[in-house]
Design a protein around this motif. Structure first.
Motif, short mmCIF file in Angstrom:
data_model
loop_
_atom_site.label_atom_id
_atom_site.label_comp_id
_atom_site.label_asym_id
_atom_site.label_seq_id
_atom_site.Cartn_x
_atom_site.Cartn_y
_atom_site.Cartn_z
N ASP A 128 0.84 -1.20 0.00
CA ASP A 128 0.00 0.00 0.00
C ASP A 128 0.88 1.25 0.00
O ASP A 128 1.79 1.39 0.80
N GLY A 129 0.57 2.16 -0.91
CA GLY A 129 1.36 3.38 -1.03
C GLY A 129 1.26 4.28 0.19
O GLY A 129 2.24 4.94 0.57
N LEU A 130 0.07 4.33 0.81
CA LEU A 130 -0.10 5.16 2.00
C LEU A 130 0.71 4.62 3.17
O LEU A 130 1.35 5.38 3.90
N ALA A 160 4.38 5.43 2.57
CA ALA A 160 4.67 6.83 2.90
C ALA A 160 4.70 7.05 4.41
O ALA A 160 5.54 7.80 4.93
N TYR A 161 3.81 6.37 5.13
CA TYR A 161 3.78 6.48 6.59
C TYR A 161 5.07 5.92 7.19
O TYR A 161 5.69 6.55 8.06
N TYR A 162 5.47 4.74 6.73
CA TYR A 162 6.71 4.15 7.25
C TYR A 162 7.93 4.99 6.87
O TYR A 162 8.89 5.07 7.63
N TRP A 180 11.48 17.23 12.08
CA TRP A 180 10.28 18.05 11.93
C TRP A 180 9.47 17.64 10.71
O TRP A 180 8.25 17.53 10.77
N ARG A 181 10.16 17.41 9.58
CA ARG A 181 9.45 16.99 8.38
C ARG A 181 8.79 15.63 8.57
O ARG A 181 7.65 15.42 8.16
N GLY A 182 9.49 14.70 9.21
CA GLY A 182 8.91 13.39 9.49
C GLY A 182 7.71 13.49 10.41
O GLY A 182 6.70 12.81 10.22
N TRP A 183 7.81 14.35 11.43
CA TRP A 183 6.71 14.54 12.37
C TRP A 183 5.46 15.07 11.65
O TRP A 183 4.36 14.59 11.89
N LYS A 184 5.66 16.04 10.77
CA LYS A 184 4.53 16.60 10.02
C LYS A 184 3.93 15.56 9.07
O LYS A 184 2.71 15.47 8.93
N GLU A 185 4.78 14.78 8.41
CA GLU A 185 4.30 13.77 7.48
C GLU A 185 3.55 12.66 8.20
O GLU A 185 2.53 12.18 7.70
N VAL A 186 4.03 12.24 9.36
CA VAL A 186 3.33 11.20 10.12
C VAL A 186 1.93 11.67 10.49
O VAL A 186 0.95 10.93 10.36
N GLY A 187 1.81 12.90 10.95
CA GLY A 187 0.48 13.44 11.27
C GLY A 187 -0.42 13.49 10.06
O GLY A 187 -1.61 13.15 10.14
N HIS A 188 0.12 13.89 8.93
CA HIS A 188 -0.67 13.97 7.70
C HIS A 188 -1.15 12.59 7.25
O HIS A 188 -2.33 12.40 6.96
N TYR A 189 -0.25 11.63 7.21
CA TYR A 189 -0.61 10.30 6.73
C TYR A 189 -1.52 9.57 7.71
O TYR A 189 -2.35 8.76 7.31
N ARG A 190 -1.38 9.85 9.00
CA ARG A 190 -2.28 9.24 9.98
C ARG A 190 -3.71 9.77 9.77
O ARG A 190 -4.67 9.01 9.81
N LYS A 191 -3.84 11.08 9.50
CA LYS A 191 -5.17 11.65 9.22
C LYS A 191 -5.74 11.08 7.94
O LYS A 191 -6.94 10.80 7.85
N GLU A 192 -4.92 10.91 6.92
CA GLU A 192 -5.39 10.32 5.66
C GLU A 192 -5.87 8.89 5.85
O GLU A 192 -6.87 8.49 5.29
#
Length: 97
Positions: A27-29, A32-34, A78-90
């Protein structure tokens, strides 16, 4: 100080774990999360390495290199933290019932 080498080892092990987890999932999502989680681990590794090097050597050159590593590690974290939050919401948005 023994705490920084422990943080360095744990963060590099988790970085490798998440990079292998990317290869195992289709899964692509999730990939990206990992990848975002591995970015947090990489940032933690670089931050802890910078602090450890300055504490160990305490020279002017290690201070300058440590500052550069602190900035780079902080940006990765910081970038990883922001991405984790984004992908968790998705993921929550896609898997609503």
């Amino acid at each position: 100080m023994v705490i920084f080498p422990i943080i360095i080892v744990v963060s590099i092990v988790l970085y490798i774990y998440y990079k292998v987890a990317i290869l195992k999932t289709k899964d692509g999502l999730e990939q990206a999360y990992y990848n975002a989680r591995s970015r947090i681990c990489l940032g933690t590794f670089i931050l802890a390495f910078a602090i450890n090097q300055y504490v160990f050597y305490q020279t002017r050159i290690s201070l300058f290199i440590g500052i550069v590593f602190l900035v780079l590690g902080g940006m990765q974290f910081w970038r990883g933290w922001k991405e984790v939050g984004h992908y968790r919401k998705e993921w929550k948005r896609i898997n609503e019932f």
